[in-house]
Design a protein around this motif. Structure first.
Motif, PDB file in Angstrom:
ATOM      1  N   SER A  90       0.735  -1.245   0.214  1.00 21.33           N
ATOM      2  CA  SER A  90       0.022  -0.050   0.012  1.00 21.33           C
ATOM      3  C   SER A  90       0.672   1.051  -0.579  1.00 21.33           C
ATOM      4  N   SER A 158      -6.331  -4.573   4.579  1.00 20.79           N
ATOM      5  CA  SER A 158      -6.475  -4.606   5.969  1.00 20.79           C
ATOM      6  C   SER A 158      -7.497  -3.267   6.786  1.00 20.79           C
ATOM      7  N   GLY A 159      -7.170  -2.087   7.242  1.00 29.05           N
ATOM      8  CA  GLY A 159      -7.510  -1.312   7.219  1.00 29.05           C
ATOM      9  C   GLY A 159      -7.379  -1.213   8.985  1.00 29.05           C
ATOM     10  N   SER A 182      -9.391   0.685   1.850  1.00 29.89           N
ATOM     11  CA  SER A 182      -8.491  -0.281   2.091  1.00 29.89           C
ATOM     12  C   SER A 182     -10.208  -1.039   1.216  1.00 29.89           C
ATOM     13  N   SER A 187     -13.643  -1.941   8.327  1.00 26.21           N
ATOM     14  CA  SER A 187     -12.496  -1.819   9.363  1.00 26.21           C
ATOM     15  C   SER A 187     -12.482  -0.484  10.211  1.00 26.21           C
ATOM     16  N   THR A 198     -13.813   1.804   0.474  1.00 25.87           N
ATOM     17  CA  THR A 198     -13.668   0.467   0.399  1.00 25.87           C
ATOM     18  C   THR A 198     -14.423  -1.216  -1.077  1.00 25.87           C
ATOM     19  N   GLN A 218      -6.418  -0.775  -5.455  1.00 22.26           N
ATOM     20  CA  GLN A 218      -6.247   0.895  -4.385  1.00 22.26           C
ATOM     21  C   GLN A 218      -5.655   1.544  -5.741  1.00 22.26           C
TER      22      GLN A 218
END
Length: 316
Positions: A90, A158-159, A182, A187, A198, A218
């Motif tokens: 990320s 994953s958040g 995320s 999350s 999300t 992303q």
């Protein structure tokens, strides 16, 4: 003390294990359970099929993406910056997006800034342990001198990445707008960010390898936010990159073609305009379309806030 420490560490590990099991991105993909038995073609076909679902997942969150584009544009228009914060894949995606803006839009390198857990070394070599360091997230955010006109984008599939959550919390204390991207609904990041994006892409082909579909999602969202914000700042005309940073012969040729396409000027007139404009494509286009000299064309564009379409309309 040692026994208590070990017990706490064990308890935390068990809790994290349970948390990860509940994440969509950590789930088991039933379609790829034979992955280690597949041929090269079968692996490619399966991954291609799974990747086609990513665009549909992103489609479902476009209203939130639009809010993020507006927020990014507003921040930049006020003189603020877009600041990416992430760890691992990320974080590297944030670095990639930030690094592509200056050459694409002839923008200052200060407008888009990327913070990655572990610093520059983490771009090339995994520094995964640092993602758990909340204190470092605060320190790195503080070092960027974030203010209320900046927009901070937290990236964590994953958040729940502590480094990212702490950085966003610090950004909010400074009254900066925060965006969280995320791939797991509900999350901590989704709940914490001012704007939550999300896309739920589901379990990866290679379980837990979130550089795959999650990373693609992303990247798609970041493309939309940064491109959308720069377009709204006047960095394009029609669908052309007219704010090119012309640094080589290929880009000079592209600039010449752009001016010819958008003004219907012949090659000699377009080249003359570009030379007069010191290779500023927008100025050259105004010269060709209005007959103004370079100084007047530049002033017209400036008065239009950099928007070429508005400048041409005002020249009529």
């Amino acid at each position: 003390m040692t026994a208590d420490h070990n017990k706490n560490a064990t308890d935390n590990l068990l809790l994290l294990s349970s948390t990860l099991q509940g994440l969509t991105s950590e789930g088991i993909n039933a379609r790829s359970e034979r992955l280690d038995e597949m041929s090269a073609l079968e692996i490619a076909q399966l991954m291609n099929s799974e990747d086609q679902t990513v665009a549909h997942a992103v489609e479902k969150v476009l209203p939130a993406v639009a809010k993020a584009i507006d927020a990014a544009h507003d921040g930049l228009a006020k003189g603020g910056r877009i600041i990416y914060v992430g760890a691992g894949t990320s974080g590297r995606l944030g670095v990639l997006d930030a690094s592509e803006i200056p050459p694409t839009f002839s923008a200052s390198t200060s407008l888009f800034h990327a913070i990655i857990a572990g610093g520059q070394a983490a771009i090339f070599e995994a520094q995964e342990g640092i993602e758990d360091d909340r204190a470092q997230g605060v320190v790195d955010l503080d070092a960027a001198n974030v203010t209320e006109i900046d927009v901070v984008i937290g990236l964590a599939v994953s958040g729940r990445t502590p480094y990212v959550l702490a950085a966003l919390e610090e950004a909010q204390k400074r009254n900066a707008i925060t965006i969280g991207i995320s791939c797991n609904p509900g999350s901590e990041l989704e709940q914490q960010a001012d704007i939550a994006i999300t896309p739920e892409v589901g379990p990866e082909v290679l379980s837990g390898s979130t550089r795959l579909k999650s990373g693609t999602a992303q990247k798609m969202v970041l493309n939309m936010i940064s491109t959308g914000a720069m377009v709204r700042l006047g960095k394009c005309y029609q669908n052309r990159m007219v704010d090119l940073n012309i640094t080589n012969e290929k880009l000079r040729a592209r600039a010449l073609n752009l001016v010819r396409e958008l003004t219907e000027a012949d090659k000699e007139a377009a080249l003359h305009a570009l030379v007069e404009a010191n290779w500023n494509v927008k100025v050259a286009i105004v010269i060709c379309k209005t007959g103004l000299d370079a100084a007047a064309a530049f002033d017209l564009i400036q008065s239009a806030g950099g928007h070429l379409r508005q400048a041409l309309n005002e020249a009529k």
